[in-house]
Design a protein around this motif. Structure first.
Motif, mmCIF file in Angstrom:
data_model
loop_
_atom_site.group_PDB
_atom_site.id
_atom_site.type_symbol
_atom_site.label_atom_id
_atom_site.label_comp_id
_atom_site.label_asym_id
_atom_site.label_seq_id
_atom_site.Cartn_x
_atom_site.Cartn_y
_atom_site.Cartn_z
ATOM 1 N N ARG A 152 -23.400 -32.615 23.345
ATOM 2 C CA ARG A 152 -22.605 -31.495 23.881
ATOM 3 C C ARG A 152 -23.529 -30.365 24.335
ATOM 4 N NH1 ARG A 152 -19.694 -31.748 18.785
ATOM 5 N NH2 ARG A 152 -18.334 -33.529 18.932
ATOM 6 N N ILE A 153 -23.171 -29.776 25.468
ATOM 7 C CA ILE A 153 -23.867 -28.601 25.969
ATOM 8 C C ILE A 153 -22.819 -27.588 26.396
ATOM 9 C CG2 ILE A 153 -25.370 -27.691 27.781
ATOM 10 C CD1 ILE A 153 -26.785 -30.389 27.813
ATOM 11 N N HIS A 154 -22.991 -26.375 25.948
ATOM 12 C CA HIS A 154 -22.090 -25.285 26.324
ATOM 13 C C HIS A 154 -22.923 -24.181 26.959
ATOM 14 C CE1 HIS A 154 -18.791 -27.033 24.004
ATOM 15 N NE2 HIS A 154 -19.684 -27.276 23.053
ATOM 16 N N ILE A 155 -22.499 -23.735 28.130
ATOM 17 C CA ILE A 155 -23.185 -22.670 28.856
ATOM 18 C C ILE A 155 -22.365 -21.383 28.729
ATOM 19 C CG2 ILE A 155 -24.032 -21.901 31.112
ATOM 20 C CD1 ILE A 155 -25.489 -24.395 30.080
ATOM 21 N N PHE A 156 -23.041 -20.303 28.397
ATOM 22 C CA PHE A 156 -22.404 -18.991 28.307
ATOM 23 C C PHE A 156 -22.996 -18.140 29.427
ATOM 24 C CE2 PHE A 156 -22.136 -21.031 24.266
ATOM 25 C CZ PHE A 156 -20.832 -20.795 23.882
ATOM 26 N N ASP A 157 -22.173 -17.893 30.457
ATOM 27 C CA ASP A 157 -22.698 -17.272 31.668
ATOM 28 C C ASP A 157 -22.506 -15.764 31.742
ATOM 29 O OD1 ASP A 157 -19.972 -17.300 32.016
ATOM 30 O OD2 ASP A 157 -20.016 -18.362 33.932
ATOM 31 N N ARG A 158 -21.904 -15.183 30.733
ATOM 32 C CA ARG A 158 -21.791 -13.723 30.707
ATOM 33 C C ARG A 158 -21.628 -13.266 29.261
ATOM 34 N NH1 ARG A 158 -16.124 -12.345 30.409
ATOM 35 N NH2 ARG A 158 -14.916 -14.230 30.741
ATOM 36 N N GLY A 159 -22.201 -12.113 28.992
ATOM 37 C CA GLY A 159 -22.101 -11.601 27.641
ATOM 38 C C GLY A 159 -22.642 -10.190 27.540
ATOM 39 N N THR A 160 -22.329 -9.579 26.413
ATOM 40 C CA THR A 160 -22.802 -8.232 26.128
ATOM 41 C C THR A 160 -23.353 -8.190 24.708
ATOM 42 O OG1 THR A 160 -20.619 -7.556 25.341
ATOM 43 C CG2 THR A 160 -21.123 -7.123 27.661
ATOM 44 N N VAL A 161 -24.313 -7.311 24.513
ATOM 45 C CA VAL A 161 -24.877 -7.087 23.190
ATOM 46 C C VAL A 161 -25.056 -5.585 23.046
ATOM 47 C CG1 VAL A 161 -26.848 -7.471 21.653
ATOM 48 C CG2 VAL A 161 -26.083 -9.301 23.183
ATOM 49 N N ALA A 162 -24.481 -5.026 21.985
ATOM 50 C CA ALA A 162 -24.626 -3.590 21.730
ATOM 51 C C ALA A 162 -24.287 -3.287 20.281
ATOM 52 C CB ALA A 162 -23.704 -2.786 22.651
ATOM 53 N N ALA A 163 -25.052 -2.388 19.680
ATOM 54 C CA ALA A 163 -24.765 -1.862 18.340
ATOM 55 C C ALA A 163 -24.452 -2.946 17.309
ATOM 56 C CB ALA A 163 -23.635 -0.846 18.404
ATOM 57 N N ALA A 201 -35.203 -2.415 26.696
ATOM 58 C CA ALA A 201 -34.381 -2.114 25.512
ATOM 59 C C ALA A 201 -33.286 -3.152 25.287
ATOM 60 C CB ALA A 201 -33.775 -0.722 25.642
ATOM 61 N N GLN A 202 -32.641 -3.634 26.355
ATOM 62 C CA GLN A 202 -31.556 -4.598 26.205
ATOM 63 C C GLN A 202 -32.032 -5.893 25.557
ATOM 64 O OE1 GLN A 202 -32.297 -2.870 28.891
ATOM 65 N NE2 GLN A 202 -30.469 -2.066 29.859
ATOM 66 N N GLU A 203 -33.302 -6.218 25.728
ATOM 67 C CA GLU A 203 -33.853 -7.446 25.158
ATOM 68 C C GLU A 203 -33.852 -7.428 23.632
ATOM 69 O OE1 GLU A 203 -34.821 -10.224 26.581
ATOM 70 O OE2 GLU A 203 -34.928 -9.660 28.676
ATOM 71 N N HIS A 204 -33.748 -6.282 23.029
ATOM 72 C CA HIS A 204 -33.829 -6.162 21.569
ATOM 73 C C HIS A 204 -32.460 -6.160 20.891
ATOM 74 C CE1 HIS A 204 -38.112 -5.501 21.829
ATOM 75 N NE2 HIS A 204 -37.875 -4.667 22.835
ATOM 76 N N GLY A 205 -31.407 -6.356 21.648
ATOM 77 C CA GLY A 205 -30.056 -6.286 21.106
ATOM 78 C C GLY A 205 -29.755 -7.282 20.007
ATOM 79 N N LEU A 206 -30.427 -8.429 20.022
ATOM 80 C CA LEU A 206 -30.181 -9.457 19.004
ATOM 81 C C LEU A 206 -31.283 -9.537 17.961
ATOM 82 C CD1 LEU A 206 -28.618 -12.398 21.055
ATOM 83 C CD2 LEU A 206 -27.536 -11.075 19.248
ATOM 84 N N ASP A 207 -32.147 -8.542 17.920
ATOM 85 C CA ASP A 207 -33.233 -8.553 16.929
ATOM 86 C C ASP A 207 -32.707 -8.657 15.498
ATOM 87 O OD1 ASP A 207 -35.052 -8.447 18.986
ATOM 88 O OD2 ASP A 207 -35.837 -6.469 18.473
#
Length: 187
Positions: A118-129, A47-53
């Motif tokens: 340029r490269i930017h790494i985002f090592d933590r995040g949340t996706v919800a609602a 389910a978490q995989e669909h947060g950015l659908d």
């Protein structure tokens, strides 16, 4: 009905040949089901995989000053485990941005790379609602340490807002470096 006719040779040789043929047919019968299992997309079931659908599709991006300043194409890749954004603006600036839910750490991660080195790494995040927020450290062009925060918000059907903010004081204060409204090209 399968009829096998064997002439000549010993009974033991014939038996071995028939058993080998039966084993081969049995293996071939199993292959389609194993191939189907290999084609399954494990991320599709998480389910978490669909947060950015809500962000998938083709977009025109306005930066507040220039309507339609950039284009974005957001798709699913790697068996629906990775969200990939292909981004380009009117000045020739291009980027490839990757987002994925890490099943091991239970967090979203991302990487932005562009044609300016340029490269930017985002090592933590949340996706919800209908909202995503990702954090990561990088260096400013002057070498100073910077904390980046990317926020994606579904505003309404067919519109998403992306805000990129940076902090030089470890998140106490934030400066907006980019705000763009994504409007779906083919609603």
């Amino acid at each position: 009905m399968l009829r096998v006719v064997i002439s000549g040779g010993s009974r033991a040789g014939t038996t071995a040949w028939v058993l080998g043929a039966v084993a081969t047919v049995a293996c071939l019968a199993v292959l389609p089901s194993r191939a189907a299992a290999a084609d399954r997309q494990p991320c599709a079931a998480v389910a978490q995989e669909h947060g950015l659908d809500f962000w998938l599709g083709e977009w025109a991006v306005s930066d507040g000053e220039q309507p339609g300043h950039a284009r974005s194409d957001v798709s699913l890749e790697l068996g629906k485990c990775l969200i990939v954004e292909h981004w380009s603006d009117a000045t020739g600036h291009r980027g490839e941005n990757l987002f994925g839910y890490n099943l091991d750490s239970k967090t979203w991660n991302g990487m932005f790379a562009d044609n300016r080195g340029r490269i930017h790494i985002f090592d933590r995040g949340t996706v919800a609602a209908g909202k995503a927020q990702l954090y990561g450290r990088s260096q400013a062009t002057d070498g100073a340490a910077v904390l980046n925060r990317i926020t994606l918000v579904r505003m309404r059907a067919g519109n998403v807002e992306q805000t990129w903010e940076q902090s030089t004081d470890d998140g106490t204060t934030w400066t907006t470096v980019f705000r763009g409204e994504y409007s779906r090209v083919n609603p």
